[in-house]
Design an enzyme around this catalytic site. Structure first.
Site, mmCIF file in Angstrom:
data_model
loop_
_atom_site.group_PDB
_atom_site.id
_atom_site.type_symbol
_atom_site.label_atom_id
_atom_site.label_comp_id
_atom_site.label_asym_id
_atom_site.label_seq_id
_atom_site.Cartn_x
_atom_site.Cartn_y
_atom_site.Cartn_z
ATOM 1 N N GLY A 11 0.468 -5.432 2.231
ATOM 2 C CA GLY A 11 1.400 -5.046 2.690
ATOM 3 C C GLY A 11 0.690 -4.898 4.435
ATOM 4 N N GLU A 47 -3.067 -7.881 -4.061
ATOM 5 C CA GLU A 47 -2.234 -8.155 -4.431
ATOM 6 C C GLU A 47 -2.787 -8.381 -6.068
ATOM 7 O OE1 GLU A 47 -2.083 -9.302 -1.446
ATOM 8 O OE2 GLU A 47 0.018 -8.476 -0.585
ATOM 9 N N ALA A 100 1.319 -1.750 0.674
ATOM 10 C CA ALA A 100 2.736 -1.115 -0.300
ATOM 11 C C ALA A 100 1.758 -0.238 -0.728
ATOM 12 C CB ALA A 100 3.650 -2.283 -1.388
ATOM 13 N N GLU A 151 -0.467 -8.064 5.804
ATOM 14 C CA GLU A 151 0.867 -9.120 6.237
ATOM 15 C C GLU A 151 1.472 -7.954 7.114
ATOM 16 O OE1 GLU A 151 2.245 -8.073 2.094
ATOM 17 O OE2 GLU A 151 2.504 -10.205 2.766
HETATM 18 N N1 CAA Z 1 -0.735 2.813 -2.873
HETATM 19 C C1 CAA Z 1 -0.947 4.284 -2.634
HETATM 20 N N2 CAA Z 1 -1.824 4.880 -2.742
HETATM 21 C C2 CAA Z 1 -3.225 4.277 -2.784
HETATM 22 C C3 CAA Z 1 -3.301 3.013 -2.123
HETATM 23 C C4 CAA Z 1 -2.460 2.163 -2.715
HETATM 24 N N3 CAA Z 1 -1.498 0.973 -1.775
HETATM 25 N N4 CAA Z 1 -4.313 2.532 -0.809
HETATM 26 C C5 CAA Z 1 -4.838 3.737 -1.269
HETATM 27 N N5 CAA Z 1 -4.677 5.085 -1.727
HETATM 28 C C6 CAA Z 1 -4.754 6.145 -2.263
HETATM 29 C C7 CAA Z 1 -5.526 6.797 -2.797
HETATM 30 O O1 CAA Z 1 -4.732 6.397 -4.384
HETATM 31 C C8 CAA Z 1 -6.322 7.805 -3.014
HETATM 32 O O2 CAA Z 1 -5.056 8.430 -3.988
HETATM 33 P P1 CAA Z 1 -5.478 9.974 -4.624
HETATM 34 O O3 CAA Z 1 -6.337 10.512 -3.588
HETATM 35 O O4 CAA Z 1 -4.379 11.008 -4.660
HETATM 36 O O5 CAA Z 1 -6.278 9.255 -5.202
HETATM 37 C C9 CAA Z 1 -6.118 7.588 -1.462
HETATM 38 O O6 CAA Z 1 -4.906 6.574 -0.939
HETATM 39 C C10 CAA Z 1 -7.463 7.690 -0.569
HETATM 40 O O7 CAA Z 1 -7.932 6.214 -1.596
HETATM 41 P P2 CAA Z 1 -9.329 6.460 -2.050
HETATM 42 O O8 CAA Z 1 -9.866 7.394 -2.950
HETATM 43 O O9 CAA Z 1 -8.983 4.795 -2.797
HETATM 44 O O10 CAA Z 1 -10.220 5.454 -1.515
HETATM 45 P P3 CAA Z 1 -11.330 4.982 -1.733
HETATM 46 O O11 CAA Z 1 -12.171 5.040 -0.222
HETATM 47 O O12 CAA Z 1 -12.467 4.889 -2.483
HETATM 48 O O13 CAA Z 1 -11.172 3.600 -1.070
HETATM 49 C C11 CAA Z 1 -9.560 1.512 -0.991
HETATM 50 C C12 CAA Z 1 -10.181 2.942 -0.494
HETATM 51 C C13 CAA Z 1 -10.659 -0.052 -1.593
HETATM 52 C C14 CAA Z 1 -8.820 0.528 0.665
HETATM 53 C C15 CAA Z 1 -8.742 1.186 -2.075
HETATM 54 O O14 CAA Z 1 -7.609 2.719 -2.113
HETATM 55 C C16 CAA Z 1 -8.214 0.457 -2.613
HETATM 56 O O15 CAA Z 1 -8.116 -0.444 -3.055
HETATM 57 N N6 CAA Z 1 -6.533 0.904 -2.513
HETATM 58 C C17 CAA Z 1 -5.804 0.165 -2.686
HETATM 59 C C18 CAA Z 1 -5.098 -1.543 -1.406
HETATM 60 C C19 CAA Z 1 -4.646 -2.643 -1.982
HETATM 61 O O16 CAA Z 1 -4.566 -3.134 -4.016
HETATM 62 N N7 CAA Z 1 -3.961 -2.942 -1.366
HETATM 63 C C20 CAA Z 1 -2.342 -3.355 -1.576
HETATM 64 C C21 CAA Z 1 -1.021 -3.603 -2.819
HETATM 65 S S1 CAA Z 1 0.091 -4.154 -3.167
HETATM 66 C C22 CAA Z 1 0.662 -4.972 -1.426
HETATM 67 O O17 CAA Z 1 0.577 -4.385 -0.411
HETATM 68 C C23 CAA Z 1 2.150 -6.015 -2.024
HETATM 69 C C24 CAA Z 1 2.317 -6.107 -0.216
HETATM 70 O O18 CAA Z 1 2.265 -7.863 -0.260
HETATM 71 C C25 CAA Z 1 3.495 -5.229 0.304
#
Ligand code: CAA
Length: 262
Positions: A112, A135, A69, A115
């Site tokens: 998400g 999460e 998400a 999911e």
């Molecule tokens: N939401 C918003 N933006 C996201 C995102 C997310 N879940 N995942 C990645 N992005 C964005 C980053 O912010 C970044 O944007 P900017 O260039 O503007 O900074 C861009 O995508 C590229 O990401 P990274 O620079 O972080 O890329 P990376 O290769 O270094 O890392 C990653 C990849 C490990 C997937 C890392 O992006 C990450 O940890 N993302 C978040 C993962 C996460 O926590 N997901 C769970 C979300 S909560 C949820 O989903 C609730 C639910 O149950 C529905």
């Protein structure tokens, strides 16, 4: 193809009977914001309702199926906003699709994103797949069905480990755990393999395929006795279809069946 155009999703027809839906928000690794999620659910629903289509493939990019998400979009939400807008309730659209969905996962399928993949009926992974529910690292828990679907799919202790530690599982481990059907290691790649599975399913009787999906899904909702009764009734009802007559006649006549999906 007369399909509606979506901003965050590409829709194509690699086969007249297969819709390929590609998540396309590359700058955010396909993070699911409200607009993206609405496009995904509408594209799937549109394909589900199209009588020419027999199965759907859902995929992302090489780097990410979907990184979860959209954290930036949800970070300032209050409880009341989340509760009153019934945040994430549009997830249910996907669980109500009647045609088979094959997910082809490369790269990150997190939160998400995982999911969403878990809502598919068949899940194929590329060797690059990284699946997780991180999460907990954001101070929340999965909200799109992860706790329930993972517990049913891979058992309590593995689900607990994923959800309580946020550890990301690679393709091989996911295959061993039964989290994905299989890892596609051949050079044509996971999307091509998913299209083949979708073509195979789309080439069957759609009435029978819908009944098979309904019956298997009932196994997650009903007691064994109720589930067996539902299966039996669906099985009986298929004897009212032309496809049953055609399928069994074709077998007896040693020829390929010509399904009319009726
Ligand atoms: N939401 C918003 N933006 C996201 C995102 C997310 N879940 N995942 C990645 N992005 C964005 C980053 O912010 C970044 O944007 P900017 O260039 O503007 O900074 C861009 O995508 C590229 O990401 P990274 O620079 O972080 O890329 P990376 O290769 O270094 O890392 C990653 C990849 C490990 C997937 C890392 O992006 C990450 O940890 N993302 C978040 C993962 C996460 O926590 N997901 C769970 C979300 S909560 C949820 O989903 C609730 C639910 O149950 C529905």
């Amino acid at each position: 193809n007369a399909s509606i155009r979506y901003e965050n999703v590409l829709v194509s027809r690699p086969d007249p009977a297969v819709a390929l839906i590609t998540l396309n928000r590359p700058k955010a690794l396909n993070a699911l914001n409200a607009a993206h999620f609405s496009d995904i659910s509408m594209a799937l629903k549109e394909a589900d309702e199209n009588p020419d289509i027999g199965a759907m493939v859902l995929t992302g990019s090489d780097k990410a199926f979907a990184a979860g998400a959209d954290i930036k979009e949800m970070k300032d939400k209050t409880f009341s906003e989340a509760y009153m807008s019934n945040f994430l309730s549009n997830w249910e659209v996907i669980s109500k699709l009647r045609k088979p969905v094959i997910a082809a996962v490369s790269g990150y399928a997190l939160g998400g994103g995982l999911e969403l993949a878990l809502q598919a009926d068949i899940l194929l992974a590329a060797p690059s797949a990284k699946l997780g529910q991180p999460e907990i690292n954001l101070g929340v828990i999965p909200g799109g069905g992860g706790t329930q679907r993972l517990a049913r799919l891979i058992g309590k202790s593995r689900a607990m480990e994923m959800i309580l530690t946020g550890r990301i599982v690679d393709a091989e481990e996911a295959e061993r755990w039964g989290l994905v059907n299989r890892v596609v290691r051949d050079e044509n790649g996971v999307v091509e393999a998913a299209i083949k599975v979708a073509q195979d399913i789309a080439g069957k009787s759609r009435v029978a395929a819908a009944a098979g999906k309904e019956a298997v899904n009932a196994a997650f909702e009903l007691s064994l006795a109720e589930g067996l009764r539902l299966e039996r009734r669906l099985f009986h009802s298929l004897f009212a279809t032309k496809d049953q007559k055609e399928g069994m006649m074709a077998f007896a006549e040693k020829r390929q069946p010509q399904w009319t999906h009726s």
